[in-house]
Design an enzyme around this catalytic site. Structure first.
Site, PDB file in Angstrom:
ATOM      1  N   LYS A 247       0.812  -1.213   0.000  1.00 32.17           N
ATOM      2  CA  LYS A 247       0.000   0.000   0.000  1.00 32.17           C
ATOM      3  C   LYS A 247       0.855   1.276   0.000  1.00 32.17           C
ATOM      4  CE  LYS A 247      -3.956  -2.128   2.358  1.00 32.17           C
ATOM      5  NZ  LYS A 247      -4.842  -2.001   3.535  1.00 32.17           N
TER       6      LYS A 247
ATOM      7  N   THR B  23      -5.382  -7.413  10.355  1.00 26.42           N
ATOM      8  CA  THR B  23      -5.585  -6.042   9.883  1.00 26.42           C
ATOM      9  C   THR B  23      -5.086  -5.009  10.881  1.00 26.42           C
ATOM     10  OG1 THR B  23      -7.521  -6.785   8.651  1.00 26.42           O
ATOM     11  CG2 THR B  23      -7.343  -4.426   9.043  1.00 26.42           C
TER      12      THR B  23
ATOM     13  N   HIS C  60      -2.134  -5.583   1.617  1.00 31.69           N
ATOM     14  CA  HIS C  60      -3.436  -6.229   1.426  1.00 31.69           C
ATOM     15  C   HIS C  60      -3.152  -7.601   0.856  1.00 31.69           C
ATOM     16  CE1 HIS C  60      -7.492  -7.028  -0.216  1.00 31.69           C
ATOM     17  NE2 HIS C  60      -6.818  -7.528  -1.252  1.00 31.69           N
TER      18      HIS C  60
END
Length: 141
Positions: A10, A92, A116
């Site tokens: 990310k 997460t 992710h």
């Protein structure tokens, strides 16, 4: 069982020059990168990719974070690649991630959690085809 999964590094991790460390961690744990490219998502592309989360409280923040800079999209291959990648990433929320996991080591927050990964074979196929054509993916075997 040899399988493929999809991975994103990310914007928060790309900005901090963590691409190499993250890829190394994946490779050291038996996953092979069989396709990779850097892209800059538009808002529409990010909304399309994360359509399943539309309407959830975190959706707008997710889209903002995913369009804040370039991302690295990858196809990984290995034995039980989906489960292995998720284990290497950690949960997460980096606060709950085990030592040595990507999110424990590199995430800034639950929203900027560096990576992710697909959560099922169906998601992996959908996510891979969102970013890659068949001629861009090579088998490591």
């Amino acid at each position: 069982m040899l399988e493929r999964t999809f991975s994103i590094i990310k914007p928060d991790a790309v900005k901090r020059n963590l691409i190499g460390q993250i890829v190394s961690k994946l490779e050291q744990n038996g996953l092979k990168v069989i396709a990779s490219k850097m892209v800059f998502l538009t808002v529409q592309e990010a909304k399309g990719f994360y359509a399943e989360h539309d309407g959830k409280p975190f959706f707008d923040t997710l889209i903002k974070n995913m369009t804040a800079g370039p991302i690295v999209v990858q196809v990984l291959e290995g034995d039980d690649a989906i489960a292995k990648n998720r284990e290497i990433m950690g949960p997460t929320d980096p606060e709950n991630a085990p030592a040595g996991s990507i999110r424990k080591e590199y995430a800034i927050s639950m929203q900027q959690n560096s990576v992710h990964g697909s959560d099922s074979p169906e998601s992996a196929q959908r996510e891979i085809s969102y970013f890659f054509s068949e001629i861009e993916v090579f088998s490591a075997s």
